[in-house]
Design a protein around this motif. Structure first.
Motif, PDB file in Angstrom:
ATOM      1  N   GLY A  40       0.863  -1.144   0.008  1.00 48.72           N
ATOM      2  CA  GLY A  40      -0.101   0.027   0.139  1.00 48.72           C
ATOM      3  C   GLY A  40       0.793   1.149   0.099  1.00 48.72           C
ATOM      4  O   GLY A  40       2.066   1.215   0.297  1.00 48.72           O
ATOM      5  N   PRO A  42      -0.068   4.895   1.644  1.00 47.58           N
ATOM      6  CA  PRO A  42      -1.165   5.911   2.208  1.00 47.58           C
ATOM      7  C   PRO A  42      -0.659   7.138   1.870  1.00 47.58           C
ATOM      8  O   PRO A  42       0.240   7.600   2.763  1.00 47.58           O
ATOM      9  CB  PRO A  42      -0.964   5.320   3.386  1.00 47.58           C
ATOM     10  CG  PRO A  42       0.337   4.951   3.819  1.00 47.58           C
ATOM     11  CD  PRO A  42       0.834   4.017   2.397  1.00 47.58           C
ATOM     12  N   ARG A  54      -5.349   8.196   1.449  1.00 44.66           N
ATOM     13  CA  ARG A  54      -4.199   8.025   2.457  1.00 44.66           C
ATOM     14  C   ARG A  54      -4.846   6.804   3.122  1.00 44.66           C
ATOM     15  O   ARG A  54      -4.074   5.952   3.635  1.00 44.66           O
ATOM     16  CB  ARG A  54      -3.466   8.809   3.205  1.00 44.66           C
ATOM     17  CG  ARG A  54      -4.701   9.708   4.382  1.00 44.66           C
ATOM     18  CD  ARG A  54      -3.950  10.727   5.090  1.00 44.66           C
ATOM     19  NE  ARG A  54      -4.813  11.383   5.765  1.00 44.66           N
ATOM     20  CZ  ARG A  54      -5.526  12.493   5.414  1.00 44.66           C
ATOM     21  NH1 ARG A  54      -5.372  12.933   4.411  1.00 44.66           N
ATOM     22  NH2 ARG A  54      -6.392  12.912   6.265  1.00 44.66           N
ATOM     23  N   PRO A  57      -5.363   2.235   1.472  1.00 44.49           N
ATOM     24  CA  PRO A  57      -4.734   0.681   1.998  1.00 44.49           C
ATOM     25  C   PRO A  57      -5.233  -0.223   3.178  1.00 44.49           C
ATOM     26  O   PRO A  57      -5.458  -1.197   3.005  1.00 44.49           O
ATOM     27  CB  PRO A  57      -3.140   1.202   2.120  1.00 44.49           C
ATOM     28  CG  PRO A  57      -2.889   2.439   1.348  1.00 44.49           C
ATOM     29  CD  PRO A  57      -4.264   3.078   1.431  1.00 44.49           C
ATOM     30  N   SER A  58      -5.417   0.825   4.168  1.00 46.86           N
ATOM     31  CA  SER A  58      -5.920   0.249   5.421  1.00 46.86           C
ATOM     32  C   SER A  58      -7.418  -0.424   5.132  1.00 46.86           C
ATOM     33  O   SER A  58      -7.952  -1.348   5.487  1.00 46.86           O
ATOM     34  CB  SER A  58      -6.002   1.157   6.684  1.00 46.86           C
ATOM     35  OG  SER A  58      -6.702   2.209   6.474  1.00 46.86           O
ATOM     36  N   ASP A  89       2.879  -1.186   4.044  1.00 46.62           N
ATOM     37  CA  ASP A  89       2.852   0.129   3.416  1.00 46.62           C
ATOM     38  C   ASP A  89       4.109   0.664   3.146  1.00 46.62           C
ATOM     39  O   ASP A  89       5.104   0.622   3.636  1.00 46.62           O
ATOM     40  CB  ASP A  89       1.947   1.042   3.995  1.00 46.62           C
ATOM     41  CG  ASP A  89       0.455   0.728   4.135  1.00 46.62           C
ATOM     42  OD1 ASP A  89      -0.010  -0.050   3.568  1.00 46.62           O
ATOM     43  OD2 ASP A  89      -0.162   1.227   5.099  1.00 46.62           O
TER      44      ASP A  89
END
Length: 117
Positions: A40, A42, A54, A57-58, A89
């Motif tokens: 990822g 962010p 941002r 990714p989470s 990330d």
């Protein structure tokens, strides 16, 4: 049979528990090799009218908890075909777009060397 480490067994560890990795796959640190790495970035300083990317990714990791290791429509278990891992990330400078791009390039090259080709 394959020696790839796939997603965590949902019958042993429920989908809503544990560390959120992409599709509940192992982290890159937890396996001896990787064929495919999901990573990822962010970062949202380079976008207009779309702040908040941002958090992408989470959110993708959280949402991918529902992915299954077998696809009945395709009759395939993709995580048995390759060792797929979550590489975390790439940390980037949120205040300098040029520096952030350089950091992403550097990290991607290092990750590419780490992932088995």
């Amino acid at each position: 049979m394959t020696d790839n480490i796939g997603p965590i067994d949902a019958s042993v560890n429920p989908r809503y528990s544990g560390i959120a990795t992409f599709a509940r796959l192992p982290r890159i640190e937890d396996v001896p090799r990787a064929d495919i790495a999901v990573v990822g970035i962010p970062f949202d300083s380079g976008v207009s009218y779309r702040p908040g990317t941002r958090f992408g990714p989470s959110h993708v990791r959280e949402s991918s908890r529902l992915l299954r290791p077998y696809n009945p429509a395709q009759d395939v278990s993709p995580f048995q075909l390759a060792q797929v891992v979550d590489a975390g990330d790439i940390p980037v400078n949120p205040f300098d777009l040029t520096e952030a791009v350089t950091e992403v390039e550097r990290a991607a090259l290092a990750l590419g060397e780490r992932v088995q080709r």
